[in-house]
Design a protein around this motif. Structure first.
Motif: not given
Ligand SMILES: Nc1ncnc2c1ncn2[C@@H]1O[C@H](COP(=O)(O)OP(=O)(O)OP(=O)(O)O)[C@@H](O)[C@H]1O
Ligand SMILES: [Mg+2]
Length: 276
Positions: A29-33, A55-57, A64-66, A187-189, A222-230
């Protein structure tokens, strides 16, 4: 090579694919995808030919993200055509088995799927094939390194101590399987409020310090930014805004550094082959 145990398959380069780069972390959940998808789109916009393997089976989020969920075509003798979204060719179990049904499977099946995603997909000519890894260390990475040679891995973390604790495990794992780490991304610095005030949510700077401790490159924050999540939820990654947009310029900085570092590492390993 040949250290994976007797009878372990030797990794074979994918014809036409220049660099395979995994995106991993330690913690989930740190933002890999989010990073993998945005890097893919940014690299494509920078003119590279890009593919992305989800590779996340168990938790495939790339479709969804693409923003593309079409079933891939099967062509010829069991060859799979990747789906193309925003200029990126990709494959995901989410395209093949959509819906909320979980994929329940044993290790060998997982290994088989990773192999198929690499070898049975018509990737064609690619500069970069990115791999969005599942959370944690383990199985999938082993399947990956047994199947193809990797140029390297990008490790994503927040700046928090607990995320970095897990990121260090990921660094150690890549070391053990002899995958070079291209660098770390924070990420989400931090977060900029509408007032302009900047708040430090997850410990900004921690990832850069960790990179320095390990003698690794820091690739950007990368900043924590709701636009990134959206953007992720809507299938419109922020990288689509382009390199000149304030929103996504740092994604492009990271993308350029990843590309440069991958080329540097590949050139270095060619030198080694020439000497030996
Ligand atoms: N920089 C960011 N700003 C705001 N939201 C973010 C940011 N990076 C990721 N998110 C959100 O945080 C959530 C987790 O991100 P993401 O799914 O990319 O993490 P992950 O590391 O791939 O998770 P997993 O370990 O489950 O595969 C998602 O809802 C995503 O949109
Ligand atoms: Mg993910």
């Amino acid at each position: 090579m040949g250290h994976m145990g007797a009878g372990a398959p030797q990794p074979q380069p994918l014809p036409g694919v220049a660099h395979v780069v995994a995106v991993g972390s330690g913690k989930g959940g740190v933002g890999k995808t989010t990073v993998a998808v945005n890097l893919s789109v940014a690299l494509a916009k920078l003119g590279y030919k890009v593919g992305l393997v989800d590779a996340d089976i168990y938790g495939p989020n790339v479709p969804t993200m693409l923003g593309a969920t079409r079933q891939p075509n099967v062509v010829g003798e069991n060859r799979i055509e990747p789906v193309v979204a925003h200029g990126v060719k990709f494959i995901s179990i989410g395209l093949i088995s959509p819906g909320d049904k979980p994929m329940v499977m044993r290790g060998p099946m997982l290994h088989q799927i990773i192999r198929q995603f690499l070898q049975q997909v018509e990737w064609g000519e690619l500069d970069f094939l990115l791999i969005d890894l599942p959370p944690g260390t383990g199985d999938v990475v082993i399947s990956l390194v047994q199947t193809v040679p990797l140029t390297g891995a990008v490790v994503v973390s927040t700046g928090s101590s607990v995320a970095l604790e897990d990121a260090r495990k990921a660094l150690e794992m890549f070391h053990q399987v002899k995958v070079e780490v291209l660098g770390l991304v924070e990420n989400m610095s931090q977060m900029t409020l509408p007032s302009g005030e900047v708040i430090d949510v997850f410990g900004a700077g921690g990832t850069e310090r960790t990179a320095a401790q390990f003698g690794l490159d820091f690739l950007g924050a990368l900043e924590l930014n709701p636009q990134i999540r959206e953007g992720g939820d809507r299938g419109m990654p922020i990288a689509l805004a382009g390199p000149d947009s304030k929103l996504s310029s740092e994604v492009y900085n990271v993308a350029r550094r990843v590309a440069d570092k991958a080329k540097e590492i590949a050139a270095k390993s060619e030198d080694v082959f020439e000497i030996s």
